[in-house]
Design an enzyme around this catalytic site. Structure first.
Site, PDB file in Angstrom:
ATOM      1  N   GLY B  14       0.827  -1.199  -0.121  1.00  0.00           N
ATOM      2  CA  GLY B  14       0.074   0.028   0.068  1.00  0.00           C
ATOM      3  C   GLY B  14       0.885   1.252   0.059  1.00  0.00           C
ATOM      4  N   ALA B  15       0.256   2.433  -0.096  1.00  0.00           N
ATOM      5  CA  ALA B  15       0.746   3.710  -0.031  1.00  0.00           C
ATOM      6  C   ALA B  15       1.584   3.956   1.193  1.00  0.00           C
ATOM      7  CB  ALA B  15      -0.270   4.921  -0.362  1.00  0.00           C
ATOM      8  N   CYS B 131      -3.558  10.877  10.344  1.00  0.00           N
ATOM      9  CA  CYS B 131      -2.677  11.749   9.608  1.00  0.00           C
ATOM     10  C   CYS B 131      -2.978  13.220   9.969  1.00  0.00           C
ATOM     11  CB  CYS B 131      -2.842  11.492   8.044  1.00  0.00           C
ATOM     12  SG  CYS B 131      -4.282  11.335   7.309  1.00  0.00           S
ATOM     13  N   LYS B 222     -12.618  11.770  14.309  1.00  0.00           N
ATOM     14  CA  LYS B 222     -11.306  11.408  14.834  1.00  0.00           C
ATOM     15  C   LYS B 222     -10.427  12.461  15.211  1.00  0.00           C
ATOM     16  CE  LYS B 222     -11.291   7.749  10.962  1.00  0.00           C
ATOM     17  NZ  LYS B 222     -10.733   7.856   9.589  1.00  0.00           N
ATOM     18  N   HIS B 251      -0.765  17.240   3.441  1.00  0.00           N
ATOM     19  CA  HIS B 251      -2.068  17.725   4.170  1.00  0.00           C
ATOM     20  C   HIS B 251      -1.856  19.339   4.641  1.00  0.00           C
ATOM     21  CE1 HIS B 251      -4.009  13.900   3.813  1.00  0.00           C
ATOM     22  NE2 HIS B 251      -4.022  13.596   4.933  1.00  0.00           N
TER      23      HIS B 251
END
Lengths: 347, 347
Positions: B14-15, B131, B222, B251
């Protein structure tokens, strides 16, 4: 017999001027007897069609405004500063889409759904607010009217078309270069006249317009000062962070507000918005319905969704406000001002 | 003699898993004697190089964890729920990058710069925060420590790589289709498993993860709940609006805070950030220096800029926080947790 108005568009070849001309073609609330399309010397001589007639664009000069009733300016602040008063002296009412006169106390700053009555106090020039301000105050006014409003904190997600046609091209060219793995040199954004230029494609730039001495940008200070002027409340707490994102057209805004009244529900806020002029409530999370920049393009309304109560402050609410920055944020609001001037028999 | 650790990566294709493997290759603070790269049955059999050695990816099963000391999970919540406890039973400490156990009161939720000590209370599983939470708390902790912190209001500008490799491809393919004037069908974003899919290229989507009953998204909840848990302050006011924008990696966050202490200056906030671990202050508006998503890519730090006083609230400050969401936001924070476990002699 109804009057036949002579309407001039200054900045007729720009992103906003082009939209103004398209919207003028559709106007039915007053008669347009004549149009003049004006520009810089560089663009003079080009032609535009208006209601089937070919109009040659002329260089904007003081004498261009002889006989003009309504002059729509959108060619940058320096052009407005040089020519708006010349137009007024020749009998025109100027609707200016630049920041040149917005904070002048003798100039009404108008969003018709919010403060149309301010037009009656005009002294020749009427200012069209900044794009990011217009959509926000249009959405918040129905809330302020019903429940009072103490505080606004906004973070914007602004489209590049607010910076003009060259910025749109830069976003497209840069996007393609990055997808193709080719080099590119940023030349325009975040601010054409500023010292440094940065990548906008696949990036987010927290700078719109240049910085002021207090470390806010002019764009942020425009949102703060213009909101207070339009809502006629100098003590309202307003804070803004303005950010350019890789979107062509359509500004989005994440807005936090605190109302004055206690016991207001998110549903009551939604009801106030649902019945407000120029507002479309798109707010159905269960069905993934919320406003989107890409869906706002070429629409005149302001779209509001994601309305919800703050989880800590009983007077706090969050929402997501989206509109076509070239239409309600600029050209359409200017045309609406012209329509209001006619409707209120000011012109 | 220092221990030789056996490290497993679950979700190796995965990433985030890919980044974890690259970062593990560079680890010097502890010895890695053996690695196991685990994945779904579909990806098993593929090969990855680790420090010059070819490693065959195996299907993740309970028995895959025999002899494993540290198991880094990043293959989605369902995989963590199925296998994390199996790994713990076999003697591993699990560092889980999904949301499966984050709010479990027996599971420490750790950003090493903020609450490394919480690792000492682990019962086998340690959770890596979301994240968007990690970069925010990393930047705000030095401020909270010095001046106290009452309130956070954040609007995010999140990259598509947070949704995985398919989302990155969707953004690229869609961007090209739009530039070429071709049709496309959104298939992945905003949320793979949700009912509707929308355009992300040249758009902004105010939905990350699915909606909860209170009209906030899980991503927003979250940020709210994880921030309170990491900062160990259940009464802190936290509000979030999470938005996906057409950025591949990095981000950005527009953050408003209110500190407890009176008389704090923006300069004092900047000083606190300048000396904080893992933070880079990029804040020089006069020279157009501020953090940018595109510049944060492949960097481990959290970048902070646009620090300025609120113009109305003397305890209010605004700032712009940017970080690589796959590194500090995911893979790097997990590796840092592993390093802290060794440093604190927990493992």
């Amino acid at each position: 017999m109804a009057k036949n108005y002579h309407v001039a568009v200054v900045g007729a070849t720009g992103a906003v001027g082009t939209q103004m001309i398209e919207l003028l073609e559709q106007v039915t609330s007053f008669e347009i007897g004549k149009v003049s399309f004006l520009s810089s010397a560089r663009s003079a001589g080009k032609k535009k069609t208006f209601r089937g007639e070919e109009i040659t664009i002329e260089e904007a000069k003081p004498e261009s405004f002889s006989g003009v009733d309504i002059a729509l300016f959108s060619a940058g602040g320096s052009v407005s500063k040089a020519l708006a008063k010349e137009a007024v002296q020749r009998g025109a009412i100027v609707i200016d889409n630049t920041s040149a006169f917005r904070m002048d106390p003798t100039v009404p700053l108008v969003v018709p759904e919010v403060n149309e009555e301010a037009l009656k106090r005009h002294a020749g020039i009427i200012a069209n607010p900044n794009c990011s301000t217009i959509q926000m105050v249009a959405a918040l006014e129905p809330i302020r009217e019903k429940f009072g409003l103490n505080r606004i904190i906004v973070s914007t997600y602004q489209a590049v078309s607010g910076s003009g046609i060259s910025a749109i091209q830069e976003l497209k060219d840069q996007s393609r270069a990055i997808l193709d793995g080719e080099d590119f040199t940023p030349e325009y954004l975040p601010v054409k006249g500023d010292k440094k230029h940065y990548q906008i494609a696949f990036n987010a730039l927290p700078q719109i317009d240049v910085f002021t001495d207090n470390d806010y940008t002019y764009e942020e200070m425009k949102m703060i000062n213009e909101t207070r002027k339009i809502m006629e409340d100098d003590t309202m707490k307003v804070a803004a962070t303005c950010v350019r994102i890789p979107v062509v057209t359509g500004h989005s805004e994440s807005v936090y507000i605190e109302v004055e009244e206690a016991g207001v529900s998110a549903q009551a806020i939604q009801e106030a918005l649902k019945n407000a002029p120029g507002i479309v409530l798109e707010d159905d999370p269960a069905n993934q319905i919320y406003p989107q920049a890409a869906l706002s393009e070429n629409k005149k309304e302001v779209f509001v969704g994601r309305v919800r109560h703050d989880l800590d402050d009983p007077k706090g609410f969050h929402m997501w406000i989206v509109s076509d920055n070239l239409l309600k944020g600029a050209a359409w609001n200017s045309i609406q001002i012209a329509e209001s001037l006619v409707k209120l028999e000011i012109i």
